[in-house]
Write an enzyme that holds these catalytic residues in place. Structure first.
Site, PDB file in Angstrom:
ATOM      1  N   ASP A  54       0.823  -1.213   0.000  1.00 40.22           N
ATOM      2  CA  ASP A  54       0.000   0.000   0.000  1.00 40.22           C
ATOM      3  C   ASP A  54       0.855   1.262   0.000  1.00 40.22           C
ATOM      4  O   ASP A  54       2.054   1.234   0.273  1.00 40.22           O
ATOM      5  CB  ASP A  54      -0.962   0.010   1.188  1.00 40.22           C
ATOM      6  CG  ASP A  54      -0.255  -0.038   2.541  1.00 40.22           C
ATOM      7  OD1 ASP A  54       0.737  -0.765   2.666  1.00 40.22           O
ATOM      8  OD2 ASP A  54      -0.706   0.670   3.467  1.00 40.22           O
ATOM      9  N   GLU A  94      -0.160  -1.114   5.605  1.00 44.12           N
ATOM     10  CA  GLU A  94       0.908  -0.733   6.536  1.00 44.12           C
ATOM     11  C   GLU A  94       0.780   0.725   6.938  1.00 44.12           C
ATOM     12  O   GLU A  94       1.203   1.110   8.018  1.00 44.12           O
ATOM     13  CB  GLU A  94       2.277  -0.966   5.885  1.00 44.12           C
ATOM     14  CG  GLU A  94       3.456  -0.824   6.855  1.00 44.12           C
ATOM     15  CD  GLU A  94       3.962   0.600   7.015  1.00 44.12           C
ATOM     16  OE1 GLU A  94       4.643   0.860   8.022  1.00 44.12           O
ATOM     17  OE2 GLU A  94       3.687   1.457   6.153  1.00 44.12           O
TER      18      GLU A  94
HETATM   19 ZN   LIG Z   1       6.613   2.117   4.147  1.00 44.20          ZN
END
Ligand SMILES: [Zn+2]
Length: 364
Positions: free
Chosen positions: A81, A135
C-alpha cells in the site's frame, strides 16, 4: 478535477523488466491502503507462474516460499500500500529519477523483492517473500500483523529484511515505546483560602524535576547505538481560575532500547516515578537487531558493512515478536516518503537488488 490519463493502469506485472521499470509498473497500479486487491492479484498471478515458489494468500497478503532444502531461511518483506495519491501518478522518469506516489515508500523495495523472487532459482538460502497490505494506516489493519496472528508458520525464518526505504543503509532493530500517565492528586479548595487545599499542579514540579534530572541510557547492541529518552509529552490540570486544582496528569513517553522487554520498560517508568500513581496507557516492544546471526553477518558484509540503529517503531518489531531478527534495508530515501514530490533513484534500485543478489547467491 483531474482527468484520467488515456492509458489505464496496467493489469499485469512483468517480472522480466529491470528493477526501475518494474517499480514504475507497480507505481502505476494505484494501491492506497485498503485498496490493494488489484495489485495483490497481480503479484500473486506473477508469482504463481514461477515453478520454484509455493504461493499462499491470506486477504490481500501474498507469501511465496522456496524449498531448496538450505540450512537457513531468509525472509524479504514489503508492503503493497501507499499513502493517498497527491496528483503524483502516473509515474514519470527524469534522468536517473523515477517520480510518483510510492516510488520510495516502498514500491522500489517491492520491485527488488519481485525481481529476486523471479530470478533466484538456486539461492544459497531458502527464501520467503512477503507482500502485505495496510501498513500505512492504523496498526489493527496491518496485513503483516494479520499474517503473524493467523499464519505465523508462513513467516518462519532465521533473519528478515524489510525493504522499507532506508537510503540503502542497514537499519537494525527498533526502539520500543511506553506511554504512561502519572497522576497527582491534591485537595480542591477556593483559591482565596488556598491553605485549605493541596495543589496537585504544584506536585507536578517533583515529576518534572525527575524528568529533568533523568539520565537516559545509551546502549550498544550488536555494534549499534540506541539512545533512550524519557519525556513529558502532555500535562493536564486545572479546574477554574479561582480553584486550587485537586488533579494533575503528566503523560510521559519512554523510548527504550530493545534490550529491555515491554514489562521491564514499564517497570522502569514506575521506578522513576516511585511514590506516584503511574498508569501505562500504551506500549509496543522494541526489536533486537540480531546482527550477530550468521545470515545477518553475511548480509552486512554484502551491503557494505555499515548499519545504524532504527529510531521509532517499525514492522521489524512484528518479526522480533515471532523470534525472527529483522532489519530495514531498502533503496528509497526515507525523507521523501509520503511527499508530493516523492521520487527514487533508478541506480539505487539496481544497486539494492545487486547487493541482495550477491548476498543470496554467494558460493553458488
Ligand atoms: Zn513504508
Amino acid at each position: 478535477m483531474s482527468s484520467q490519463p488515456a492509458t489505464s493502469a496496467p493489469t499485469a506485472l512483468d517480472l522480466t523488466l529491470d528493477g526501475g521499470a518494474l517499480t514504475a509498473q507497480l507505481v502505476d497500479f494505484p494501491s492506497v491502503s485498503g485498496d490493494e486487491q488489484a495489485l495483490a492479484d497481480a503479484v500473486e498471478a506473477a508469482l504463481r507462474t514461477l515453478p520454484h515458489l509455493t504461493v499462499d494468500r491470506y486477504g490481500n497478503n501474498v507469501v511465496a516460499r522456496t524449498d531448496f532444502g538450505r540450512a537457513e531461511r531468509v525472509l524479504l518483506a514489503g508492503h503493497l500500500d501507499t499513502v493517498p495519491i497527491a496528483d503524483n501518478l502516473p509515474s514519470r522518469v527524469e534522468g536517473d529519477l523515477l517520480w510518483g506516489c510510492g516510488t520510495t515508500d516502498m514500491k522500489s523495495g517491492v520491485a527488488v523483492q519481485l525481481r529476486l523472487a523471479a530470478t533466484l532459482t538456486d539461492a544459497n538460502r531458502d527464501l520467503t517473500f512477503v507482500f502485505y497490505d495496510c501498513e500505512e494506516i492504523d496498526a489493527a489493519r496491518n496485513g503483516l500483523g494479520h499474517l503473524a496472528a493467523q499464519h505465523p508458520d508462513w513467516l518462519a525464518a532465521d533473519f528478515a529484511v524489510l525493504l522499507e526505504p532506508s537510503g540503502a543503509m542497514v537499519e537494525g532493530g527498533c526502539q520500543g515505546t511506553v506511554r504512561a500517565k502519572v497522576t497527582l492528586t491534591g485537595t480542591r479548595a477556593h483559591a482565596a483560602r488556598s491553605w485549605l487545599g493541596d495543589n496537585a499542579i504544584h506536585q507536578a514540579a517533583v515529576v518534572l524535576g525527575r524528568l529533568a534530572d533523568y539520565q537516559p541510557r545509551r546502549v550498544e547492541i550488536d555494534g549499534l547505538e540506541y539512545r533512550e529518552g524519557l519525556n513529558a509529552v502532555r500535562i493536564e490540570g486545572g479546574v477554574a481560575g479561582n480553584v486550587i486544582p485537586d488533579e494533575c496528569v503528566v503523560t510521559v513517553n519512554f523510548r527504550y532500547a530493545p534490550d529491555r522487554s515491554e514489562a521491564e520498560a514499564a517497570a522502569h517508568v514506575r521506578e522513576v516515578f516511585q511514590g506516584f500513581q503511574v498508569e501505562v496507557t500504551d506500549s509496543a516492544p522494541g526489536a533486537l537487531p540480531g546482527l550477530a546471526q550468521p545470515a545477518a553477518q553475511a548480509f552486512l558484509a554484502a551491503t557494505g558493512g555499515s548499519a545504524r540503529a532504527k529510531y521509532g517503531w517499525t514492522d521489524v518489531a512484528r518479526f522480533s515478536a515471532l523470534g525472527v531478527p529483522a532489519v530495514n534495508y531498502g533503496p528509497g530515501d526515507p525523507n521523501l516518503a509520503h511527499k508530493r514530490d516523492e521520487h527514487c533513484s533508478l541506480s539505487a534500485i539496481a544497486e539494492c537488488e545487486r547487493r541482495l543478489r550477491d548476498w543470496l547467491t554467494a558460493g553458488r
